[in-house]
Design an enzyme around this catalytic site. Structure first.
Site, PDB file in Angstrom:
ATOM      1  N   ASP A 202       1.155  -1.199   0.015  1.00 25.87           N
ATOM      2  CA  ASP A 202       0.132  -0.094  -0.058  1.00 25.87           C
ATOM      3  C   ASP A 202       0.899   1.218   0.123  1.00 25.87           C
ATOM      4  O   ASP A 202       2.117   1.072   0.398  1.00 25.87           O
ATOM      5  CB  ASP A 202      -0.816  -0.096   1.321  1.00 25.87           C
ATOM      6  CG  ASP A 202      -1.869   1.043   1.220  1.00 25.87           C
ATOM      7  OD1 ASP A 202      -2.330   1.443   0.213  1.00 25.87           O
ATOM      8  OD2 ASP A 202      -2.170   1.445   2.480  1.00 25.87           O
TER       9      ASP A 202
ATOM     10  N   ASP B 229      -0.125   5.051   1.099  1.00 25.21           N
ATOM     11  CA  ASP B 229      -0.314   5.947   2.057  1.00 25.21           C
ATOM     12  C   ASP B 229      -0.485   5.679   3.333  1.00 25.21           C
ATOM     13  O   ASP B 229      -1.151   4.451   3.780  1.00 25.21           O
ATOM     14  CB  ASP B 229      -1.555   6.719   1.707  1.00 25.21           C
ATOM     15  CG  ASP B 229      -1.808   7.224   0.319  1.00 25.21           C
ATOM     16  OD1 ASP B 229      -0.806   8.142   0.074  1.00 25.21           O
ATOM     17  OD2 ASP B 229      -2.673   7.390  -0.185  1.00 25.21           O
TER      18      ASP B 229
END
Length: 227
Positions: free
Chosen positions: A8, A10
């Site tokens: 991922d 953020d």
């Protein structure tokens, strides 16, 4: 490549939310209606953190904002944002983790709910070739129209995007000896539950609870000792 390593973006590889920070940057630049834009941006961010976000509604808000700028203006804004916001947020610990998998010969990709227009240059700054992200619909000039092209890359759709991408490479998911996914968010539990080696990275409270209950490792990538 025996192994697959997914990340991922953020709050996982970056200690910020690149999408929310883009909105904050636009407000600081004075190029959007500050009160209205910030109110909506903050509301969507709260919905995301609570696991209640409608990803299409949010993406079309974000992409609609992009469509409102002339291409040259948008390019300049994005360049300044990368310099002022993203570059200072890239931490050595995140880069080292990526390089660990790359040096091992793993197939490495970033998979994010944030749109590809915003995040493709960030992936490049991190040295990652493969990016799986929400695709903005583009006009004949390559400029966002404000609409989403295809499925959002959010929640269980990340699993769909992963399989579709691997199919284009001729590498089905079960051909990998090990599969890793690093994420901070409980929204990513569907993909974390599919890989052989889920890693709750800088986890939210909800993901921390779920990971602990399932015996998943916890990684705090931005602790002062590992930056």
């Amino acid at each position: 490549m025996k192994n697959l390593a997914l990340f991922d973006l953020d709050h996982t590889l970056l200690p910020i939310d690149s999408d929310h920070e883009w909105g904050e940057f636009l407000v600081r630049q004075g190029v959007v209606n500050a009160d209205d834009y910030q109110r909506r941006n903050d509301a969507f961010f709260a919905q995301y953190n609570a696991g209640k976000l409608d990803p299409v509604e949010y993406l079309e808000f974000a992409l609609g904002t992009l469509a409102g700028f002339e291409p040259a203006v948008l390019r300049d804004l994005h360049g300044q944002y990368l310099k002022d916001v993203i570059a200072p947020a890239i931490k050595p610990s995140a880069v080292a983790l990526l390089r660990q998998h790359q040096d091992a010969g793993d197939l490495v990709a970033i998979i994010t709910a944030t749109n590809a227009w915003l995040t493709a240059p960030i992936a490049k700054m991190l040295g990652v070739e493969h990016l799986l992200a929400a695709r903005p619909q583009l006009d004949g000039r390559g400029h966002p129209t404000g609409k989403l092209d295809g499925l959002p890359s959010h929640g269980p759709n990340k699993v769909v995007h992963m399989h579709a991408w691997l199919d284009t490479l001729g590498r089905p998911f079960d051909s990998f000896e090990r599969s890793y996914f690093y994420s901070d968010s409980h929204n990513d539990i569907p993909l974390l539950s599919v890989v052989s080696h889920p890693v709750a990275t800088n986890p939210s409270a909800l993901l921390h609870q779920h990971a602990s209950a399932n015996g998943w490792p916890l990684l705090h990538l931005f602790d002062a000792s590992v930056q």
